[in-house]
Design an enzyme around this catalytic site. Structure first.
Site, short mmCIF file in Angstrom:
data_model
loop_
_atom_site.label_atom_id
_atom_site.label_comp_id
_atom_site.label_asym_id
_atom_site.label_seq_id
_atom_site.Cartn_x
_atom_site.Cartn_y
_atom_site.Cartn_z
N PRO A 1 0.70 -0.99 0.08
CA PRO A 1 -0.01 -0.10 0.12
C PRO A 1 0.73 1.15 -0.25
CG PRO A 1 -0.63 -1.45 1.49
CD PRO A 1 0.57 -2.04 1.09
N HIS B 1 15.40 19.15 -6.96
CA HIS B 1 15.60 18.70 -8.33
C HIS B 1 14.82 17.52 -8.22
CE1 HIS B 1 19.80 20.89 -9.16
NE2 HIS B 1 18.52 21.74 -9.20
N GLU C 1 6.08 11.35 5.19
CA GLU C 1 4.84 11.69 4.24
C GLU C 1 3.80 10.46 3.89
OE1 GLU C 1 8.11 9.90 1.74
OE2 GLU C 1 7.98 11.24 3.42
#
Length: 706
Positions: free
Chosen positions: A196, A418, A512
């Site tokens: 997941p 970047h 995150e």
């Protein structure tokens, strides 16, 4: 780089032919606790064993290689000679978990030759340290052969029991899996091929990534990894669950059809086995660093440890976006502003100045800005991503020159971003241009990203081809005096000693995932496993510091820690760059933010006070230059009491301690932001009882009273 107290003592032992006595193929660590033995079978197969005291760590395990267009290097060997030496030095880290590192080992070089034609030669270097052992192979020049193609390396690690193991699958493209806790016999990597929250996985075998950490039934701790990975494929470990054996499985290239191609002669990376009687000793080990070469860059004062903020978290919690909403003009091939932008673009000049003002006011020295350059509209999921980004062209609403000027006036450094979109050929073509822009603007660090499947097709993030790309990017950045924080990287293997501009990297399931992962985010035990696994490899850009833990914009997600746990991450998770990842408005009028302002990032000393893998960990670190100490502790989903002893402090000094800890009502689900802050005087003979609630933790700053 200062080097001192160098003592090199060579004890030459030369044994001709295959008549070597077994005692001459034995190596002891300086404290005589770790022992390596090398044995040749009757058919000339190479085997090794590792013991700690009287306990077998690695049972009789074979070594060898499968080669292209040559017969395997597996059997038919005889010992030409062996030699022993000892080495000790104390060297200094320009930045790190501690200032001085002791590098003390005994080494044995075993020189081997095939007894029959073509009589190829192979040397194996073994090193024994007090905190583990390591070995590497040396391929010598061959008559009429200028290069070698390795189809597979067969380095075995025969375990001596069904150890408890903390592991993630040996995915050829990602380290962003949750850790599993199973016996060796219960490892099942293949079931994680559709994990997941991961856009893609490539798990080829029942294999695990390194570092992989184990605990024996007797309580001994072992972690297998590698050091000095350059111009070689990353190593995963294929697991034989019935034989309790792990064997090197190199990450390959379907495009090129092999694992490694090297010109002769060359040495492989080190295969490492860290050994510790207490789990805490694994974190304190510097074996991986010591196996790398000294600093090649010279003066690296331009590499600056710092805390930073970022236009980043708001995109993950869906308050903004990376893209501006431009369209690509098919005729010109240029991005065009149609005037129909969606208005959610986060990297605007105005928003950047808002972050800069807050960072400057709070003493945060850096600001990362993601989504500043054109191309974000197309790259996600796009098959042909070559040329999407150019790394120098900002969106219309972002004035890069003005943002840099504004930041400099307020003492804040901009950190470049970047995102290569895993198109390394495009990135390499533009590195000089991109780094030259940074140099002109006075930007000294870059966060690089490699999200997506590697282009060209058939390459993988951890193959030799990509290992070399990451290295080229690092070396090119050094030419422009730029530090690199790589995300979706190759694993850390201690190269930060040789190239200190490798300041940090991701290489794990980060913060995150808490914002959007469909499996509910990282569990409370995550960091108490990471500290004894991934962190053994090197610094982690984990991005701590979430204060709005409930995530109101993400109703199906929340951070599975308490606020005190988030503060503790600044000490527990090592990185010379630490992000205050939440939004400025979530830090305003929050007394707990004081700890983020004060906590150090560069350390004189580190002490791991307590810990058990997957349960909890408590670490104390002394800041370089100030003499201030910071302590952090985190626990899993279970509450637990910790009795802190402050004997690491100066005996004749008194310290003002600010203690941030869970309250009796704290709970990572029901009440995550409940926190208690108190001040008291602490001395070296003081003790403190702290309760970490479920998913909780604590953080302490200790300032010497003048």
């Amino acid at each position: 780089m200062r080097k001192s107290r160098v003592i090199i003592l060579f004890l030459a032992i030369v044994v001709a032919g295959c008549k070597a006595k077994q005692s001459e193929l034995t190596l002891l660590s300086p404290d005589s606790q770790n022992r390596v033995e090398v044995i040749l079978s009757q058919t000339g197969e190479i085997h090794y064993l590792v013991n700690h005291k009287e306990q077998a760590i690695i049972d009789t395990s074979s070594l060898g290689f499968e080669l292209k267009d040559q017969k395997p290097l597996i059997s038919g060997f005889e010992v030409v000679k062996s030699s022993h030496s000892s080495f000790r030095e104390t060297w200094e880290l320009p930045w790190g978990e501690q200032r001085e590192v002791v590098n003390n080992y005994n080494e044995m070089v075993v020189e081997l030759k095939e007894s029959t034609t073509p009589k190829r030669r192979l040397n194996i270097y073994f090193r024994a340290y007090d905190d583990g052992v390591a070995f590497r192979y040396e391929f010598l020049a061959q008559k009429g052969v200028d290069s070698l193609i390795i189809m597979e390396e067969n380095t075995q690690f025969k375990l001596t029991g069904d150890h408890t193991t903390w592991w993630i699958p040996g995915d050829w493209d990602s380290y962003e899996h949750l850790y599993n806790t199973t016996p060796v016999s219960g490892i099942d990597a293949m079931k994680h091929n559709n994990a997941p929250g991961l856009g893609f996985t490539n798990i080829m075998d029942n294999a695990v990534h390194t570092p992989v950490t184990m605990r024996t039934t007797e309580g001994l701790h072992i972690s297998i990894h590698e050091a000095a990975l350059m111009d070689y494929a990353g190593m995963t470990l294929k697991v034989d669950t019935s034989a309790l054996k792990m064997t090197s499985r190199l990450v390959g290239s379907e495009r090129l059809g092999y694992k490694v191609k090297r010109g002769l002669p060359f040495k492989t990376p080190w295969r490492t086995i860290q050994i510790a009687e207490r789990a805490e000793e694994l974190i304190e080990s510097r074996l991986i660093l010591n196996l790398n070469e000294p600093n090649k860059l010279g003066d690296v004062s331009w590499v600056k440890p710092m805390k930073y903020m970022g236009i980043w978290w708001e995109m993950h919690i869906d308050k903004g976006s990376w893209d501006y909403g431009m369209t690509l003009d098919e005729k010109s091939g240029k991005w065009v502003d149609t005037g129909k932008a969606h208005g959610r673009h986060a990297a605007t000049t105005e928003n950047a100045k808002r972050y800069i003002d807050f960072a400057s006011k709070k003493g945060i020295k850096g600001l990362l800005i993601e989504g500043w350059n054109t191309g974000w509209e197309r790259w996600t999921g796009f098959e042909d991503r070559e040329g999407i980004f150019d790394f120098v062209t900002p969106y219309p609403d972002y004035d890069i020159e003005e943002v840099v000027r504004y930041a400099k006036e307020r003492g804040v450094e901009i950190i470049m971003h970047h995102e290569t979109s895993s198109a390394p050929i495009t990135y390499e073509k533009q590195m000089d241009t991109a780094y030259a822009l940074m140099q002109r603007l006075g930007i000294g660090s870059v966060k690089s990203g490699y999200v997506g499947r590697i282009i060209p097709k058939g390459e993988h993030h951890h193959s030799q081809w990509m290992v070399n790309h990451y290295q080229r990017a690092l070396e090119k950045a050094a030419e422009y005096k730029i530090a690199v924080n790589a995300h979706e990287p190759i694993k850390a293997t201690g190269l930060r000693r040789t190239y200190p501009n490798a300041i940090s990297r991701e290489g794990l399931r980060g913060q995150e995932f808490n914002a959007w992962s469909p499996d509910g985010g990282n569990p409370p035990e995550h960091i108490s496993i990471v500290a004894f696994t991934r962190m053994l490899a090197g610094p982690i850009d984990f991005t701590p510091g979430v204060f709005e833990i409930s995530l109101p914009t993400k109703p199906n997600n929340q951070i599975n820690t308490t606020l005190a746990h988030q503060l503790a991450l600044y000490v527990v998770v090592y990185s010379p760059i630490q992000m205050a990842c939440d939004l400025p408005e979530n830090y305003e009028n929050q007394p707990a933010f004081q700890f983020i302002q004060e906590v150090g990032v560069d350390w004189e000393r580190t002490r791991v006070l307590e810990g058990e893998i997957g349960d909890f960990v408590v670490i104390a670190r002394e800041e370089r230059g100030s003499g201030n100490w910071f302590v952090g502790g985190v626990t899993d989903e279970n509450a637990r009491e910790i009795n802190l002893d402050f004997d690491f402090l100066k005996e004749d000094k008194s310290y003002l301690a600010t203690i941030y800890r869970d309250t009796p009502k704290s709970h990572f689900k029901q009440n995550p932001t409940s926190i208690d802050i108190e001040e008291r005087e602490i001395r070296s003979n003081s003790t403190l009882n702290i309760t970490m609630r479920e998913g909780g933790g604590f953080a302490i700053s200790l300032k010497e009273k003048k």
